[in-house]
Design an enzyme around this catalytic site. Structure first.
Site, short mmCIF file in Angstrom:
data_model
loop_
_atom_site.label_atom_id
_atom_site.label_comp_id
_atom_site.label_asym_id
_atom_site.label_seq_id
_atom_site.Cartn_x
_atom_site.Cartn_y
_atom_site.Cartn_z
N CYS C 85 0.84 -1.20 0.00
CA CYS C 85 0.00 0.00 0.00
C CYS C 85 0.88 1.25 0.00
O CYS C 85 1.50 1.56 -1.00
CB CYS C 85 -0.96 -0.03 1.20
SG CYS C 85 -2.25 1.23 1.12
N HIS C 194 -3.50 -5.65 1.36
CA HIS C 194 -2.72 -5.82 2.58
C HIS C 194 -2.60 -7.28 3.02
O HIS C 194 -3.40 -7.74 3.82
CB HIS C 194 -3.37 -5.03 3.71
CG HIS C 194 -3.23 -3.55 3.56
ND1 HIS C 194 -2.31 -2.82 4.28
CD2 HIS C 194 -3.87 -2.66 2.77
CE1 HIS C 194 -2.40 -1.54 3.94
NE2 HIS C 194 -3.34 -1.42 3.03
N GLU C 196 -0.69 -8.51 5.14
CA GLU C 196 -0.47 -8.63 6.59
C GLU C 196 -1.78 -8.64 7.37
O GLU C 196 -1.79 -8.95 8.56
CB GLU C 196 0.46 -7.51 7.08
CG GLU C 196 -0.18 -6.15 7.32
CD GLU C 196 -0.44 -5.36 6.05
OE1 GLU C 196 -0.42 -5.94 4.94
OE2 GLU C 196 -0.69 -4.14 6.15
#
Ligand SMILES: Nc1ncnc2c1ncn2[C@@H]1O[C@H](COP(=O)(O)OP(=O)(O)O)[C@@H](O)[C@H]1O
Lengths: 80, 639, 234, 80
Positions: C85, C194, C196
């Site tokens: 991002c 994302h 994560e």
């Protein structure tokens, strides 16, 4: 075809976090003689026919600038 | 560049005609200088009969008289502004105090509560080591004037309250009320408010875990923008606002001070204005979430290093509030050199500096030996930190000390801080049941037509599904980051937001905010209880144990006895409900003067309930757990 | 294996990236923007957030941070770098990846669970996926619309450097549905969604994000095994 | 004190969704003769001393504009 340019800037007393962030970054680029940076918008309005300043002013007032926090300035572009 | 004041102000006229008058320019009366010098205490003694614009600043004649009595002279221009701010409805709770007492009186004893009403936010212990703090607050009027910045700074303000308690903010929620969904002004206000809440919260890295969006014409000229934040702290990191310790240094941390919102929040939120005031709007505050993020990180680092003796956020009432409250809380005096405050505009007068509502600032009290390390932490994070004053002794006779403020060697303020922070006027306003209540209540729901056939039922269901108050809220919630920080267990569209607090143990919390202005309009006592019950249920159904309550009470003008009756009833209802459920109100906010002309909004108590999980793995989402729902059994509980 | 996670002022998903690295079995090492040292990390993640408030242009200011100078050199030398991002935006601004990320075409920030198709498993960060694998990962950005001139886009496709594409809807108007790209060497990857935030059943929509972090461990293990003596296997 | 103005505009071939949104809203204001609207940034750099155009150009080139998608134009402000 004619072009009108509207510059919209935050009123002087209004905080400009963007400009501030850029100003703070400059020393890292080795620039130390800049005292302030202000960031606004530049809007180019292309008219199909004649440049219509009154029209453009109305658009700026209603749509492009937020009168609570911004001032604008309007002109016919020299180069269009 | 050349500004265009005439076109710029005419922009206001482009907004709908029922636009809320946005305040007089308190700045007009605040910039009070005499031959280049400010109005000093000395001058106030010499010119004791000079007329002062106290009514323009929202002070009643008898309030002004009391100020003169307290000081034994006329106030200076700066002092007058400070009293006007601190004695405003918004800061002094002068109309609500007598009612809010019930929250304390009726609350069952509760061992979890580490800090309650009166603090920046209530703090609730959730394990041997950890506590959470949460609070909901309004930013209604600024959000109507400038939706994006109003809502954004609303989030910023509540987050600083949480930060001031020693907590790391970990999430936000946003209960919102707008006018009719198809009204043109809603198209101006709603997208701006949503973008502002998202813009600020997302940039701060706080997941948005829930809220409300309600449309009702009652909010047309006065939308409600409430913001809730929650934070977590190790129990021993709890911070206090007391400016204790004579000789300690007063440090201003964060953004530089500018002419933001002077005469804004506090005064704006504390009166109704007439239409001539329209053009002279207070300057609005602009938020800088990036600065706030740096402020959060630096404060947390300061707390963890044990460098802070006292801390207070700067909210709507700016330095005025932070200086007087920290000093009053400790009973000490304080000496402040105002010219040391870092300014965005050098030409600001002392009064403007004291009244400025510039965002992203905190006031710290630190011991002299900690000053250098405090400044070093601030420098690391790139935020301004400036020693602007010091804590001084209480009076020789043992009474609290005085707050003395100078500006370039002129003494512009010399007051007992408690007179501003604690001893403001308190009113038992007249209350009267609204005249139309009997009629409203006589108009029973039972008389409404009911769907009788399958087709009618179908039509009713479709109409409900399509109604703005029930339809999908994704357009809004997609603009909010719900993942950041990686601890969001449940968020929209669930009944409650659920957060993991401790990755090792699974300890977590659930939060829900609810309110129903239509119920409260019909019966504010029951309406407030219903709001509480709804939030309580929403928390309970996720599997959490509800433990604490916060509230934001949005009402019309307290000077209207009918509104005051609604308020009194709602508070009584909420206090009784909390007593019944055994959950204390730990903090909240009152927002009065939500009205357009003489028409008040529906009374809108918004209630937030906090629940605790020992293990968030036990959370119960609202959907079927197997993808198809095959074989799941459905039960209806209750009557 | 040590995965460094950079914190710029305004980084927000740095803690999450570190958590994901740990869950994948790596040691997470926090790197500070003002410190040019990489502290011996084997790979670097530039996390999501709003570095420097995302003022001016996302990533424009972060690119000049002292740590970035070291990372830019190391990346050219083969250090695996993942920009997520805001990290992707920083990589483009630093010219480690071509093109730019601009305002979402619908002009709103958008957060949703997003399906992607892995187009290229031939990078340091995607070798644990199979070509064409469909994965579900949260997307959340206001300026995630990938743009580049047609020539660059054609080259990226021809060279197999489009790493992932949005499927079942493009959340931001990215050209050719591009969600992730890589550099020529395949060690630097920028991704808008994302990963994560998809590493734990409790908090994510899937566990698909873990693959990015296990991939780099595999790549590093392979490199060590091939290079010097055999390193530890994951 | 001297001011330099930097105008940063998206390159013509890059889509400008913001400008388009404004253009699309115009007919609702009764404006039909505008053929296009482009929105860029106007940056005002205040120098402590002399306006340093070369410095400003360097800043613009490195930081203020992204050459992949933007062009810029730079000048000393007349009114500063
Ligand atoms: N302004 C808002 N901000 C964040 N979440 C919101 C907001 N409004 C609604 N939500 C969330 O969207 C979901 C659906 O809202 P709503 O339709 O009001 O549900 P309910 O009637 O169950 O409260 C809930 O999870 C609620 O928390």
């Amino acid at each position: 075809m004619a072009r009108v340019v509207v510059d919209v800037m935050l009123k002087p007393e209004i905080l400009d976090p963007q400009g501030q962030a850029v100003a703070n970054a400059l020393p890292r680029l080795g620039v130390t003689d800049v005292s302030s940076v202000r960031i606004g918008r530049r809007i180019e309005i292309e008219f199909a026919g004649e440049a219509d300043l009154d029209r453009a002013r109305e658009i700026a007032d209603k749509l492009l600038a937020n009168p609570v926090i911004e001032d604008f300035d309007i002109r016919v572009a020299e180069d269009a | 560049m050349t500004s265009q004041p005439d076109t710029a102000t005419s922009g206001a006229a482009a907004s709908p005609s029922e636009k809320k008058p946005t305040g007089f320019a308190a700045t007009d009366v605040l910039i009070n200088e005499f031959a280049g010098a400010p109005d000093t205490v000395e001058r106030a003694y010499q010119t004791s009969t000079e007329l002062q614009p106290h009514t323009e600043l929202g002070l009643k004649d008898d309030e002004y008289e009391r100020i003169r009595q307290i000081l034994g002279r006329r106030p200076t221009a700066s002092e007058l502004a400070m009293y006007s701010i601190m004695w405003s409805e918004h800061c002094s709770y002068k109309s609500s105090k007598v009612h809010l007492r019930q929250f304390g009186e009726k609350t069952p004893q509760n061992t979890r509560m580490l800090a309650g009403i009166g603090e920046n936010a209530g703090v609730v212990q959730i394990s041997d080591e950890l506590a959470v703090t949460f609070k909901v607050e309004s930013h209604n009027h600024p959000s109507f004037v400038e939706p994006y910045q109003g809502a954004a700074t609303g989030v910023g303000g509540i987050v600083r309250d949480i930060l001031a308690m020693g907590a790391r903010p970990i999430a936000v929620m946003d209960p919102l009320r707008f006018g009719a969904a198809d009204h043109p002004d809603t198209a101006r206000v709603l997208p701006g408010v949503v973008a502002g809440i998202g813009g600020y919260g997302n940039c701060l890295g706080l997941p948005n875990i829930g809220g409300e969006i309600v449309f009702d014409p009652t909010y047309q000229g006065n939308p409600l923008v409430n913001a809730l934040s929650i934070g977590v702290l190790p129990v021993e990191r709890l911070q206090h606002k007391e400016a204790a310790g004579v000789g300690n240094i007063v440090v201003l941390l964060g953004a530089r001070t500018g002419r933001d919102g002077i005469g804004g929040v506090s005064v704006l939120a504390s009166a109704t204005f007439d239409d001539e005031a329209e053009q002279r709007r207070p300057s609005v505050q602009v938020g800088d979430p990036f600065m706030e993020k740096l402020l959060i990180e630096s404060c947390l680092e300061l707390y963890d290093a044990g460098l802070v003796a006292g801390i207070q956020d700067l909210g709507g009432a700016g330095l005025t509030c932070a200086l007087t409250e920290t000093a009053a809380a400790a009973g000490t005096g304080m000496r402040v050199w105002l010219e040391r405050v870092p300014l965005r505009e050098a030409s600001m007068s002392p009064t403007e500096i004291l009244a400025s509502e510039s965002q992203e600032r905190m006031l710290l009290i630190v011991t002299p030996e900690n000053l250098a390390p405090v400044l070093a932490v601030a420098e690391k994070w790139g935020v301004w930190a400036t020693a602007i004053g010091e804590v001084t002794q209480s009076e020789p006779d043992g009474s609290p000390g005085r707050l003395v403020i100078s500006w370039n060697d002129h003494i512009v303020v010399d007051v007992p801080p408690g007179s501003l922070a604690d001893d403001g006027p308190v009113y038992a306003r007249p209350i009267r049941e609204p005249a139309d209540l009997i009629l409203l209540q006589a108009d029973k729901a039972e008389t409404l037509p009911r769907p009788a056939t399958g087709d009618e039922l179908r039509e009713t269901v479709l109409r409900m599904a399509a109604s703005p108050n029930l339809c999908d809220k994704t357009w809004v919630t997609e603009q909010y980051d719900r993942y950041v920080l990686g601890n969001t267990i449940l968020a929209q569209p669930e009944d409650s937001g659920v957060l993991r607090i401790d990755e090792r143990t699974g300890l977590g919390v659930a939060l829900s905010v609810d309110g129903n202005g239509r119920f409260a309009r019909l019966d504010p006592y029951e309406g407030a209880k219903l709001a509480l019950a709804e939030a309580y249920r929403n928390v309970a159904v996720t599997g959490a144990e509800p433990v604490a309550v916060t509230d934001c009470l949005n009402f019309g003008s307290p000077e209207d006895p009918a509104v005051m009756w609604q308020f009194a009833e709602a508070v009584r209802g909420l206090a009784d409900g909390c007593q019944l459920l055994g959950t204390p109100v730990t903090g909240g906010n009152v927002s009065f003067y939500n009205q357009t002309g003489a028409a008040a909004i529906h009374p809108t108590p918004v209630v937030g309930v906090l629940g605790v999980f020992d293990d968030v793995a036990r959370r119960i989402p609202m959907g079927f757990t197997s993808p198809t729902g095959d074989g799941d059994l459905l039960f209806l509980l209750g009557e | 294996m040590r995965i460094g996670v950079v914190t710029f002022p305004g980084s927000l998903d740095d803690g999450d990236a570190a958590r994901a690295a740990r869950i994948a079995g790596a040691e997470a090492v926090r790197l500070w923007h003002g410190d040019p040292e990489l502290h011996g990390v084997d790979a670097v993640v530039l996390p999501g957030g709003f570095s420097y408030g995302d003022y001016l242009r996302c990533g424009a200011i972060a690119r000049f941070a002292p740590v970035m100078e070291t990372i830019i050199d190391a990346a050219r030398g083969g250090l695996p770098v993942l920009g997520i991002c805001n990290g992707f935006q920083v990589l483009c601004e630093a010219h480690l990846l071509p093109g730019a990320l601009t305002r979402n075409q619908h002009l709103h920030f958008r957060n949703r669970d997003q399906w992607l198709r892995v187009v290229s498993p031939d990078t340091a960060w995607t070798n644990n996926f199979t070509e064409g694998q469909e994965i579900l990962i949260p997307v959340k950005n206001g300026e995630g619309c990938y743009v580049a001139d047609a020539h660059t886009l054609d080259a990226l496709e021809a060279e197999g450097r489009v790493v992932a594409r949005y499927i079942n809807g493009n959340p931001n108007g990215s050209q050719r549905d591009i969600a992730a790209i890589t550099n020529e060497a395949g060690n630097v990857v920028g991704i808008m969604p994302h990963p994560e935030h998809a590493v734990e059943a409790l908090t994510g929509p899937s566990l698909d994000g873990l693959g990015f972090f296990t991939s780099v461990l595999r790549a590093l293990a392979g490199a060590t095994a091939g290079g010097q003596q055999s390193g530890g296997h994951q």
